[in-house]
Design an enzyme around this catalytic site. Sequence first.
Site, mmCIF file in Angstrom:
data_model
loop_
_atom_site.group_PDB
_atom_site.id
_atom_site.type_symbol
_atom_site.label_atom_id
_atom_site.label_comp_id
_atom_site.label_asym_id
_atom_site.label_seq_id
_atom_site.Cartn_x
_atom_site.Cartn_y
_atom_site.Cartn_z
ATOM 1 N N ASP A 68 3.135 -9.595 -1.875
ATOM 2 C CA ASP A 68 2.819 -9.966 -3.412
ATOM 3 C C ASP A 68 4.049 -9.919 -4.121
ATOM 4 O O ASP A 68 5.071 -9.749 -3.722
ATOM 5 C CB ASP A 68 1.814 -8.829 -3.709
ATOM 6 C CG ASP A 68 2.266 -7.498 -3.196
ATOM 7 O OD1 ASP A 68 3.246 -7.049 -3.071
ATOM 8 O OD2 ASP A 68 1.324 -6.338 -3.171
ATOM 9 N N ASP A 137 -6.037 3.649 -5.405
ATOM 10 C CA ASP A 137 -7.596 3.024 -5.221
ATOM 11 C C ASP A 137 -8.065 2.304 -4.183
ATOM 12 O O ASP A 137 -9.009 1.819 -4.155
ATOM 13 C CB ASP A 137 -7.811 2.217 -6.782
ATOM 14 C CG ASP A 137 -6.968 0.965 -6.808
ATOM 15 O OD1 ASP A 137 -6.046 0.704 -5.666
ATOM 16 O OD2 ASP A 137 -7.184 0.206 -7.781
ATOM 17 N N HIS A 139 -6.353 0.094 -2.881
ATOM 18 C CA HIS A 139 -5.983 -1.713 -2.784
ATOM 19 C C HIS A 139 -4.788 -1.839 -1.610
ATOM 20 O O HIS A 139 -4.435 -0.908 -1.065
ATOM 21 C CB HIS A 139 -5.447 -2.084 -4.138
ATOM 22 C CG HIS A 139 -4.221 -1.793 -4.658
ATOM 23 N ND1 HIS A 139 -3.982 -0.843 -5.637
ATOM 24 C CD2 HIS A 139 -2.951 -1.683 -3.860
ATOM 25 C CE1 HIS A 139 -2.574 -0.629 -5.994
ATOM 26 N NE2 HIS A 139 -1.954 -1.203 -4.889
ATOM 27 N N GLU A 144 -7.497 -5.524 -5.531
ATOM 28 C CA GLU A 144 -7.937 -4.282 -6.211
ATOM 29 C C GLU A 144 -9.556 -4.343 -5.785
ATOM 30 O O GLU A 144 -10.080 -5.203 -5.462
ATOM 31 C CB GLU A 144 -7.811 -4.375 -7.680
ATOM 32 C CG GLU A 144 -6.578 -4.603 -8.285
ATOM 33 C CD GLU A 144 -5.809 -3.208 -8.023
ATOM 34 O OE1 GLU A 144 -6.317 -2.361 -7.435
ATOM 35 O OE2 GLU A 144 -4.917 -3.114 -8.818
HETATM 36 C C1 GLP Z 1 1.748 -1.477 -4.979
HETATM 37 C C2 GLP Z 1 1.857 -2.470 -3.831
HETATM 38 C C3 GLP Z 1 1.253 -2.031 -2.799
HETATM 39 C C4 GLP Z 1 1.639 -0.951 -2.390
HETATM 40 C C5 GLP Z 1 1.056 0.180 -3.173
HETATM 41 C C6 GLP Z 1 1.477 1.668 -2.863
HETATM 42 O O1 GLP Z 1 0.837 -1.577 -5.980
HETATM 43 N N1 GLP Z 1 1.499 -3.786 -4.393
HETATM 44 O O2 GLP Z 1 1.538 -3.420 -1.849
HETATM 45 O O3 GLP Z 1 1.091 -0.613 -1.072
HETATM 46 O O4 GLP Z 1 1.519 -0.114 -4.438
HETATM 47 O O5 GLP Z 1 2.780 1.866 -3.425
HETATM 48 P P1 GLP Z 1 3.584 3.076 -2.945
HETATM 49 O O6 GLP Z 1 3.873 3.006 -1.576
HETATM 50 O O7 GLP Z 1 4.562 3.338 -3.746
HETATM 51 O O8 GLP Z 1 2.501 4.266 -3.174
#
Ligand code: GLP
Length: 253
Positions: A68, A137, A139, A144
């Site tokens: 992404d 959440d 995702h 989402e």
């Molecule tokens: C973001 C990214 C995801 C990631 C998520 C969790 O929203 N788009 O790919 O897995 O956050 O992030 P973190 O690892 O910092 O908790």
Amino acid sequence: MIRIIEAKNEKELGTLAAEQILSLIRRKPDAVLGLATGSSPLSLYAALVEAHKKGEVSFAKVKTVNLDEYVGLAPDHEQSYARFMRDHLFSLVDIDMKNTHLPDGLAADPVAECRRYDAVVDSMGGVDLQVLGIGPDGHIGFNEPADTFTDGTNLAVLADSTIDANARFFASRDEVPTRAFSMGVGQIMKAKEILMVVLGTNKADILEKALFGEVTPHVPASILQKGENVTVYCDPAAASVIRAKHPGAVTLA
Ligand code: GLP
């Protein structure tokens, strides 16, 4: 099939997850890696860089597609995922930047950019191993909770809880982009192997729900239950609810 592996701490989690990627690259030096950003994969990328420094792995033929990118951020913006990948992996190993791909956050035509990125992913001939984190959440990528699972690359509208969670990286909440390009759930699930990294108590409930609850687009990560080769690496805090509710489901590293 899902394997859940509990590491002693974040560093060990990175080492174990990296070992799975190193073993793939040893078997297939031109492997296609699907990559993720966020704080969870940091120790994994650090372990890959370490292995490269020790001469244990070359990324010279490896190809990568990232999950992404925020809409509106230039590749050199401090919080863009292009920059994250350069800072934490690409500039620290011998990868050929021509073989690295992310959606273009500045694309003028978002619909065309989604189709372009689908074509990029297709041109790789399939992702060998996809790295994932999980959002608070549930995702994956930026897919989402919704009424249906996404398929290909899509223009995602970030949930308020995602903006809240990601605000810690920006000077203020107002600066967090509200939209992002994300590979779709269908596309993610086509990867031959999936490797998820999960850290911290705040992920413990959602991880249990995703791996043991109903498979539903309202918890996008629940689709992993349909995966054939999924390994989830977690730290003790992230594994805590699963360990309590499903004794025996977690393998200690
Ligand atoms: C973001 C990214 C995801 C990631 C998520 C969790 O929203 N788009 O790919 O897995 O956050 O992030 P973190 O690892 O910092 O908790």
